[in-house]
Design an enzyme around this catalytic site. Structure first.
Site, PDB file in Angstrom:
ATOM      1  N   LYS A   1       0.821  -1.221   0.000  1.00 44.67           N
ATOM      2  CA  LYS A   1       0.000   0.000   0.000  1.00 44.67           C
ATOM      3  C   LYS A   1       0.855   1.272   0.000  1.00 44.67           C
ATOM      4  O   LYS A   1       0.598   2.183  -0.753  1.00 44.67           O
ATOM      5  CB  LYS A   1      -0.875   0.088   1.255  1.00 44.67           C
ATOM      6  CG  LYS A   1      -1.793  -1.049   1.507  1.00 44.67           C
ATOM      7  CD  LYS A   1      -2.693  -0.743   2.711  1.00 44.67           C
ATOM      8  CE  LYS A   1      -1.951  -0.583   4.035  1.00 44.67           C
ATOM      9  NZ  LYS A   1      -1.348  -1.799   4.560  1.00 44.67           N
TER      10      LYS A   1
ATOM     11  N   ARG B   1      -8.350   2.250  10.611  1.00 38.25           N
ATOM     12  CA  ARG B   1      -7.879   0.929  10.966  1.00 38.25           C
ATOM     13  C   ARG B   1      -8.949   0.146  11.726  1.00 38.25           C
ATOM     14  O   ARG B   1      -8.802  -1.043  11.956  1.00 38.25           O
ATOM     15  CB  ARG B   1      -6.638   1.069  11.843  1.00 38.25           C
ATOM     16  CG  ARG B   1      -5.575   0.083  11.465  1.00 38.25           C
ATOM     17  CD  ARG B   1      -4.227   0.498  11.970  1.00 38.25           C
ATOM     18  NE  ARG B   1      -3.272   0.494  10.878  1.00 38.25           N
ATOM     19  CZ  ARG B   1      -2.002   0.802  10.991  1.00 38.25           C
ATOM     20  NH1 ARG B   1      -1.539   1.176  12.144  1.00 38.25           N
ATOM     21  NH2 ARG B   1      -1.206   0.757   9.952  1.00 38.25           N
TER      22      ARG B   1
ATOM     23  N   ARG C   1      12.588  -7.404   4.228  1.00 38.30           N
ATOM     24  CA  ARG C   1      12.678  -5.947   4.171  1.00 38.30           C
ATOM     25  C   ARG C   1      13.841  -5.446   5.018  1.00 38.30           C
ATOM     26  O   ARG C   1      14.093  -5.945   6.094  1.00 38.30           O
ATOM     27  CB  ARG C   1      11.361  -5.381   4.712  1.00 38.30           C
ATOM     28  CG  ARG C   1      10.999  -4.043   4.177  1.00 38.30           C
ATOM     29  CD  ARG C   1       9.512  -3.874   4.157  1.00 38.30           C
ATOM     30  NE  ARG C   1       8.991  -3.683   5.512  1.00 38.30           N
ATOM     31  CZ  ARG C   1       7.843  -3.055   5.756  1.00 38.30           C
ATOM     32  NH1 ARG C   1       7.120  -2.584   4.765  1.00 38.30           N
ATOM     33  NH2 ARG C   1       7.424  -2.927   6.985  1.00 38.30           N
TER      34      ARG C   1
ATOM     35  N   ARG D   1      13.770  -3.803  10.442  1.00 34.88           N
ATOM     36  CA  ARG D   1      12.928  -3.051  11.384  1.00 34.88           C
ATOM     37  C   ARG D   1      12.448  -4.006  12.478  1.00 34.88           C
ATOM     38  O   ARG D   1      12.095  -5.145  12.180  1.00 34.88           O
ATOM     39  CB  ARG D   1      11.702  -2.482  10.658  1.00 34.88           C
ATOM     40  CG  ARG D   1      12.000  -1.240   9.876  1.00 34.88           C
ATOM     41  CD  ARG D   1      10.857  -0.810   9.005  1.00 34.88           C
ATOM     42  NE  ARG D   1       9.529  -1.123   9.538  1.00 34.88           N
ATOM     43  CZ  ARG D   1       8.404  -0.616   9.017  1.00 34.88           C
ATOM     44  NH1 ARG D   1       8.470   0.202   7.984  1.00 34.88           N
ATOM     45  NH2 ARG D   1       7.247  -0.929   9.517  1.00 34.88           N
TER      46      ARG D   1
ATOM     47  N   ARG E   1       1.204  -8.387  13.966  1.00 35.68           N
ATOM     48  CA  ARG E   1       0.596  -7.351  13.135  1.00 35.68           C
ATOM     49  C   ARG E   1      -0.522  -7.945  12.283  1.00 35.68           C
ATOM     50  O   ARG E   1      -1.542  -7.304  12.054  1.00 35.68           O
ATOM     51  CB  ARG E   1       1.661  -6.704  12.243  1.00 35.68           C
ATOM     52  CG  ARG E   1       2.570  -5.757  13.006  1.00 35.68           C
ATOM     53  CD  ARG E   1       3.865  -5.517  12.283  1.00 35.68           C
ATOM     54  NE  ARG E   1       3.705  -4.669  11.101  1.00 35.68           N
ATOM     55  CZ  ARG E   1       4.661  -4.510  10.190  1.00 35.68           C
ATOM     56  NH1 ARG E   1       5.812  -5.132  10.317  1.00 35.68           N
ATOM     57  NH2 ARG E   1       4.454  -3.736   9.150  1.00 35.68           N
TER      58      ARG E   1
END
Ligand SMILES: [Zn+2]
Length: 210
Positions: free
Chosen positions: A13, A88, A122, A155, A166
């Protein structure tokens, strides 16, 4: 055009929103950025958010809504915006509808396994924040930022346990928004599993029909 980008973490996104924002000349508004900026500037809301985040809690709906509402008062949203990471929850969506009428919700559809694969690969520059991926967006030199030469790190929220967390939060709080916006005839599904270029092309094609 007023758009919401919906989808699990790792659905791409943010990348698509950022590119599309440049092409369409409308701001890309991410709640993560809003939080970071308000903390940096130590605004009244920012100080509250900082305390909450530092204590490890989730920012409450009312505070997030207040921050987005404030942002949408900025004259640069005159021709529209892309909301990324907001709303959210159903409560946030209800609040949003009271101060802004959105045109469409782009729902990025992707399987869990692919989310995990993407997020686990990532990397981010610990100095300038530039994003990379060990498979799909490699730096020229392994582990080193192309832009500033600093070290690339994972991260903390991309660790396997954190990713699972998550996803759980997404399914519990955010996925109900899919039905919510479907009922309002605002939902457009996009296949988020392809390359950035493919997803971008599909997104643009869908938006051109709105
Ligand atoms: Zn860097």
């Amino acid at each position: 055009m007023k758009l919401i980008f919906l989808g699990p973490p790792g659905a791409g996104k943010g990348t698509i929103a950022s590119e599309l924002s440049k092409k369409m000349g409308i701001p890309h508004i991410s709640t993560g950025d809003l939080f970071r900026k308000s903390i940096k500037n130590q605004t009244v809301l920012g100080q509250k958010v900082q305390k909450i985040i530092e204590s490890g809690d989730l920012v409450p709906d009312a505070l997030t809504v207040a921050m987005v509402k404030e942002r949408l008062n900025n004259p640069d949203v005159e021709n529209g915006y892309i909301l990324d990471g907001f709303p959210r929850t159903i409560m946030q969506a209800d609040s949003l509808s009271q101060f802004s009428e959105i045109d469409s919700v782009i729902n990025f559809v992707i399987q869990d396994e692919q989310v995990i694969e993407r997020l686990a690969g990532r990397r981010i520059c610990k100095n300038c924040g530039e994003g990379y991926h060990i498979e799909t967006l490699k730096p020229q030199k392994e582990g080193i930022c192309d832009k500033c030469g600093e070290e690339l790190v994972k991260r903390p929220d991309d660790a396997p346990e954190a990713i699972k967390n998550r996803l759980d939060v997404y399914y519990e709080s955010t996925e109900p928004l899919i039905e919510y916006y479907k009922d309002k005839n605002k939902l457009k599904d996009i296949d988020g599993s392809g390359s950035v270029d493919a997803v971008m092309a599909e997104t643009e094609a869908v938006i051109s029909t709105i």
